[in-house]
Structure formats: structure tokens, C-alpha cells
Scaffold this motif. Sequence first.
Motif, PDB file in Angstrom:
ATOM      1  N   ILE A 116     -21.221  38.732 -19.847  1.00 41.24           N
ATOM      2  CA  ILE A 116     -21.503  38.702 -20.859  1.00 41.24           C
ATOM      3  C   ILE A 116     -22.963  38.620 -21.164  1.00 41.24           C
ATOM      4  CG2 ILE A 116     -19.048  37.691 -22.171  1.00 41.24           C
ATOM      5  CD1 ILE A 116     -20.818  35.088 -22.503  1.00 41.24           C
ATOM      6  N   ARG A 117     -23.784  39.395 -21.858  1.00 43.60           N
ATOM      7  CA  ARG A 117     -25.064  39.580 -22.150  1.00 43.60           C
ATOM      8  C   ARG A 117     -25.027  38.506 -23.289  1.00 43.60           C
ATOM      9  NH1 ARG A 117     -27.585  44.412 -21.944  1.00 43.60           N
ATOM     10  NH2 ARG A 117     -30.001  43.906 -22.046  1.00 43.60           N
ATOM     11  N   ILE A 118     -26.094  37.789 -23.048  1.00 39.21           N
ATOM     12  CA  ILE A 118     -27.309  36.686 -23.570  1.00 39.21           C
ATOM     13  C   ILE A 118     -27.780  36.898 -24.105  1.00 39.21           C
ATOM     14  CG2 ILE A 118     -25.200  35.281 -22.401  1.00 39.21           C
ATOM     15  CD1 ILE A 118     -28.082  33.982 -21.511  1.00 39.21           C
ATOM     16  N   HIS A 119     -28.965  37.979 -23.389  1.00 42.13           N
ATOM     17  CA  HIS A 119     -29.881  38.665 -24.579  1.00 42.13           C
ATOM     18  C   HIS A 119     -30.429  39.465 -23.317  1.00 42.13           C
ATOM     19  CE1 HIS A 119     -34.893  37.534 -23.597  1.00 42.13           C
ATOM     20  NE2 HIS A 119     -34.457  36.596 -23.950  1.00 42.13           N
ATOM     21  N   ARG A 120     -31.784  40.149 -24.077  1.00 44.85           N
ATOM     22  CA  ARG A 120     -31.818  41.879 -23.545  1.00 44.85           C
ATOM     23  C   ARG A 120     -32.118  41.754 -21.999  1.00 44.85           C
ATOM     24  NH1 ARG A 120     -37.304  42.208 -22.862  1.00 44.85           N
ATOM     25  NH2 ARG A 120     -38.895  41.015 -23.701  1.00 44.85           N
ATOM     26  N   SER A 121     -32.531  40.282 -21.380  1.00 45.65           N
ATOM     27  CA  SER A 121     -32.755  40.245 -19.562  1.00 45.65           C
ATOM     28  C   SER A 121     -31.489  39.491 -19.132  1.00 45.65           C
ATOM     29  CB  SER A 121     -34.014  39.915 -19.752  1.00 45.65           C
ATOM     30  OG  SER A 121     -34.457  38.491 -20.175  1.00 45.65           O
ATOM     31  N   SER A 122     -30.337  38.725 -20.185  1.00 47.23           N
ATOM     32  CA  SER A 122     -29.974  38.266 -19.067  1.00 47.23           C
ATOM     33  C   SER A 122     -27.905  38.322 -18.889  1.00 47.23           C
ATOM     34  CB  SER A 122     -29.893  36.734 -19.715  1.00 47.23           C
ATOM     35  OG  SER A 122     -31.602  36.399 -19.511  1.00 47.23           O
ATOM     36  N   ILE A 123     -28.003  38.066 -18.004  1.00 45.73           N
ATOM     37  CA  ILE A 123     -26.162  38.709 -18.086  1.00 45.73           C
ATOM     38  C   ILE A 123     -26.232  36.978 -17.118  1.00 45.73           C
ATOM     39  CG2 ILE A 123     -24.501  39.732 -17.242  1.00 45.73           C
ATOM     40  CD1 ILE A 123     -26.453  41.904 -16.793  1.00 45.73           C
ATOM     41  N   VAL A 124     -24.611  36.858 -18.116  1.00 46.59           N
ATOM     42  CA  VAL A 124     -23.538  35.403 -17.418  1.00 46.59           C
ATOM     43  C   VAL A 124     -22.529  35.942 -16.821  1.00 46.59           C
ATOM     44  CG1 VAL A 124     -22.878  33.360 -18.591  1.00 46.59           C
ATOM     45  CG2 VAL A 124     -25.482  33.915 -19.046  1.00 46.59           C
ATOM     46  N   ASN A 125     -22.035  35.154 -15.819  1.00 50.57           N
ATOM     47  CA  ASN A 125     -20.707  34.672 -15.534  1.00 50.57           C
ATOM     48  C   ASN A 125     -20.179  33.907 -16.803  1.00 50.57           C
ATOM     49  OD1 ASN A 125     -18.118  34.297 -14.325  1.00 50.57           O
ATOM     50  ND2 ASN A 125     -18.872  34.931 -12.344  1.00 50.57           N
ATOM     51  N   LYS A 126     -19.203  33.859 -17.795  1.00 47.80           N
ATOM     52  CA  LYS A 126     -19.087  33.214 -18.512  1.00 47.80           C
ATOM     53  C   LYS A 126     -17.939  31.778 -17.547  1.00 47.80           C
ATOM     54  CE  LYS A 126     -15.233  35.547 -19.891  1.00 47.80           C
ATOM     55  NZ  LYS A 126     -14.035  35.509 -21.971  1.00 47.80           N
ATOM     56  N   THR A 127     -17.544  32.510 -16.652  1.00 45.73           N
ATOM     57  CA  THR A 127     -16.823  31.741 -15.568  1.00 45.73           C
ATOM     58  C   THR A 127     -17.502  30.475 -15.850  1.00 45.73           C
ATOM     59  OG1 THR A 127     -15.917  32.681 -14.855  1.00 45.73           O
ATOM     60  CG2 THR A 127     -15.206  31.154 -13.555  1.00 45.73           C
ATOM     61  N   TYR A 128     -18.958  30.175 -15.580  1.00 46.70           N
ATOM     62  CA  TYR A 128     -19.687  28.938 -14.793  1.00 46.70           C
ATOM     63  C   TYR A 128     -20.324  28.904 -16.734  1.00 46.70           C
ATOM     64  CZ  TYR A 128     -18.547  31.077 -10.414  1.00 46.70           C
ATOM     65  OH  TYR A 128     -18.225  31.706  -9.166  1.00 46.70           O
ATOM     66  N   ILE A 129     -19.616  29.545 -17.367  1.00 51.16           N
ATOM     67  CA  ILE A 129     -20.409  28.665 -18.540  1.00 51.16           C
ATOM     68  C   ILE A 129     -20.068  27.141 -19.078  1.00 51.16           C
ATOM     69  CG2 ILE A 129     -20.800  28.925 -20.895  1.00 51.16           C
ATOM     70  CD1 ILE A 129     -20.883  31.704 -21.021  1.00 51.16           C
ATOM     71  N   ASP A 130     -20.915  26.265 -19.189  1.00 50.39           N
ATOM     72  CA  ASP A 130     -20.558  24.392 -19.364  1.00 50.39           C
ATOM     73  C   ASP A 130     -20.701  24.215 -20.417  1.00 50.39           C
ATOM     74  OD1 ASP A 130     -19.199  21.881 -18.453  1.00 50.39           O
ATOM     75  OD2 ASP A 130     -20.908  20.926 -18.307  1.00 50.39           O
ATOM     76  N   LYS A 131     -21.798  24.659 -21.758  1.00 53.65           N
ATOM     77  CA  LYS A 131     -21.618  24.229 -22.218  1.00 53.65           C
ATOM     78  C   LYS A 131     -22.534  25.117 -23.742  1.00 53.65           C
ATOM     79  CE  LYS A 131     -22.514  19.522 -21.134  1.00 53.65           C
ATOM     80  NZ  LYS A 131     -23.718  18.304 -21.209  1.00 53.65           N
ATOM     81  N   PHE A 132     -22.038  25.486 -24.618  1.00 53.77           N
ATOM     82  CA  PHE A 132     -22.818  26.468 -25.714  1.00 53.77           C
ATOM     83  C   PHE A 132     -23.500  25.609 -27.518  1.00 53.77           C
ATOM     84  CE2 PHE A 132     -23.215  29.231 -29.381  1.00 53.77           C
ATOM     85  CZ  PHE A 132     -23.600  30.180 -29.038  1.00 53.77           C
ATOM     86  N   GLY A 133     -24.741  25.448 -27.722  1.00 58.23           N
ATOM     87  CA  GLY A 133     -25.844  24.958 -28.085  1.00 58.23           C
ATOM     88  C   GLY A 133     -26.978  25.355 -29.235  1.00 58.23           C
ATOM     89  N   ASN A 134     -27.505  24.551 -29.987  1.00 60.92           N
ATOM     90  CA  ASN A 134     -28.594  24.962 -30.218  1.00 60.92           C
ATOM     91  C   ASN A 134     -29.467  24.473 -30.647  1.00 60.92           C
ATOM     92  OD1 ASN A 134     -26.785  25.008 -32.555  1.00 60.92           O
ATOM     93  ND2 ASN A 134     -28.625  24.681 -33.891  1.00 60.92           N
ATOM     94  N   HIS A 135     -30.666  24.269 -30.714  1.00 60.42           N
ATOM     95  CA  HIS A 135     -32.222  23.388 -30.019  1.00 60.42           C
ATOM     96  C   HIS A 135     -32.284  23.100 -32.199  1.00 60.42           C
ATOM     97  CE1 HIS A 135     -32.091  22.970 -26.236  1.00 60.42           C
ATOM     98  NE2 HIS A 135     -32.770  24.141 -26.273  1.00 60.42           N
ATOM     99  N   VAL A 136     -32.799  21.393 -32.611  1.00 64.41           N
ATOM    100  CA  VAL A 136     -33.299  21.408 -33.520  1.00 64.41           C
ATOM    101  C   VAL A 136     -33.936  22.502 -33.667  1.00 64.41           C
ATOM    102  CG1 VAL A 136     -34.645  19.873 -34.731  1.00 64.41           C
ATOM    103  CG2 VAL A 136     -33.657  18.896 -32.961  1.00 64.41           C
ATOM    104  N   SER A 137     -34.828  23.580 -32.956  1.00 66.95           N
ATOM    105  CA  SER A 137     -35.617  24.867 -33.664  1.00 66.95           C
ATOM    106  C   SER A 137     -34.844  25.655 -33.459  1.00 66.95           C
ATOM    107  CB  SER A 137     -36.787  24.977 -32.311  1.00 66.95           C
ATOM    108  OG  SER A 137     -35.779  25.769 -31.001  1.00 66.95           O
ATOM    109  N   GLY A 138     -34.038  25.776 -33.730  1.00 70.66           N
ATOM    110  CA  GLY A 138     -32.440  27.064 -34.221  1.00 70.66           C
ATOM    111  C   GLY A 138     -32.308  27.807 -32.388  1.00 70.66           C
ATOM    112  N   GLU A 139     -33.015  27.546 -31.603  1.00 70.56           N
ATOM    113  CA  GLU A 139     -32.978  28.960 -30.487  1.00 70.56           C
ATOM    114  C   GLU A 139     -31.464  28.186 -30.151  1.00 70.56           C
ATOM    115  OE1 GLU A 139     -36.416  27.894 -27.560  1.00 70.56           O
ATOM    116  OE2 GLU A 139     -37.208  29.925 -28.842  1.00 70.56           O
TER     117      GLU A 139
END
Length: 274
Positions: A224-247
Motif C-alpha cells: 500500500i502507498r502511504i506517502h508520495r515517496s513510500s510503499i509498505v508491505n502491510k504484512t509487516y505493519i504493527d501499529k497505525f496511529g497519529n501524533h499529538v501534532s496530527g501527523e
Amino acid sequence: MNEKLKTIVVDDEPLARKGLAVRLSAFDIIDVCALCSNGREAISEITKQQPDLVFLDIQMPEINGFQVVQALEEMHDNMPLIIFVTAFDQYAIKAFEIHALDYLLKPVDHERLGSAIDKVVKTLEHAKDGEHKHKLVQLVSEVTGNDCEQILAELASNTPVSVSQYSDVLAIKDVGETTLVPTKDILCIDAAGDYMCVHTHSGTHILRKTMKDLEEILDPKVFIRIHRSSIVNKTYIDKFGNHVSGEYYLILTNDKEMKVSRSYKDKVKQAVLG
């Protein structure tokens, strides 16, 4: 034809490899310049020797015959004429009959070998090698879209071969050497200027492709594309969240944190959480 055909034999079985070389020595037009015992050796020798013809075993450990052809195609080197050599029965191999220049069944029959060489000569005389290469690339794009071992198992059991447009390996060329990286081992890919950094558990590989190129050959069910410059294999995703800054961010199983852009966050959230 007056010139001899520079020929390479590839087979992981020593007796089969040497036996075919001996049989080929009976044909004046054939000049066997190398014997290769595995796929990596084959890629190296074919790149170095630039042969006219390769007798290529399909079923080999680590890198099979289909993956050898895929690597050569991705390197954009001159593709030799390929004759597949296989222990699969005639019924099973018919799935590939329209693509390869020819194929030989083990044990190789001398008369059948002669017929295959005649076909090679006629192909070269009529300048049809371009058509052969097109069919071969078509075959590889179909076969390597799925797990190659699955394809081989389907062939061996005479079941219909399933095909997909997505590749299960990336061929990465570096200083004359080619590394075949299984896509299932890729953690993530990020851009670094004109290059892509392909991260695996064993290290990082540098690849000259664009994000668009990668999205066309990697299975979107897995990557899956997560950024214009990054692709990730979702098999290896451990956590998904957001910082206080909203990122938004992802943490992979190797503890690597990666930024998720706002334009991709909904798509990523759906892919991760289902």
C-alpha cells in the motif's frame, strides 16, 4: 547458417546438465560455452556471455527458470532464444507451448533435440526472434505474477495454471550482478532521489524505478502507498496511529516508524483495519 550458435545449458541436476551438453556436441552448429547449475549462475553467465541460445531447466531451487527469464527481461539485456527443459509431462507443459520457442521433456530424446535445434535455426533465419521474445516476456509476466512454486506445483499436478499481473520477485541490478528479492520479504520501499530503497530484514537494496513502476508490478492487496515517496508491505505493519501534532504514522514489525500523508491516511486505515 554458417556461424555456430553460442549456447548455455542450465540445470541443477549434474547428470542432466552434462548429458544434454554431450548430446549437443553432436550438432556442428552448437557451441556450448557454459554449463550452469542454478539460476543465479545462469543470470550471471547469460549476461556475461550473451549467448544465442539457452536450454533452461524450469524447476530449480531458489531461482527457477521463469525467474531467470524475468531477471533478464528486467535488466533489458539482449534476450537469447530460450528452450525450456522440464520433467513435467506433455499435458502439463501445453500451457506454455504457445510462448516458448520450444521445450524438451526429460529425459531428452536425441531426435526431439534435433527438431528443437532445427526450429532455432529457422527462427533465426527468418528473423522471428523478436516474436519469440515478445511471447517469452508475456509468459514470464503471467507466470511470475503468482508464487512461482505454486505455478510449478500446478503444472506438476496437471491443474489449471493461475496467472496474475503482479510479480513475486524484484530483479535488482548492481554493478553487473543481479539480486532477485522476493516481494514477500520486502518491508517497505522509499524514494531517494532517482532511486528506490528496497528494505528487507536482511538489508537494503537500491533500485532504479519510479513509484509508478513499482505500483504496477506489486500486488496492491499486499503493498500500500502511504506517502508520495513510500510503499509498505502491510504484512509487516504493527501499529497505525497519529501524533499529538496530527501527523499519522505506521510502525513496522522491525520498529521502523514511517510517516503517512493525509492524502493516503483513509486508504491506509482501511487497508490496515479492514
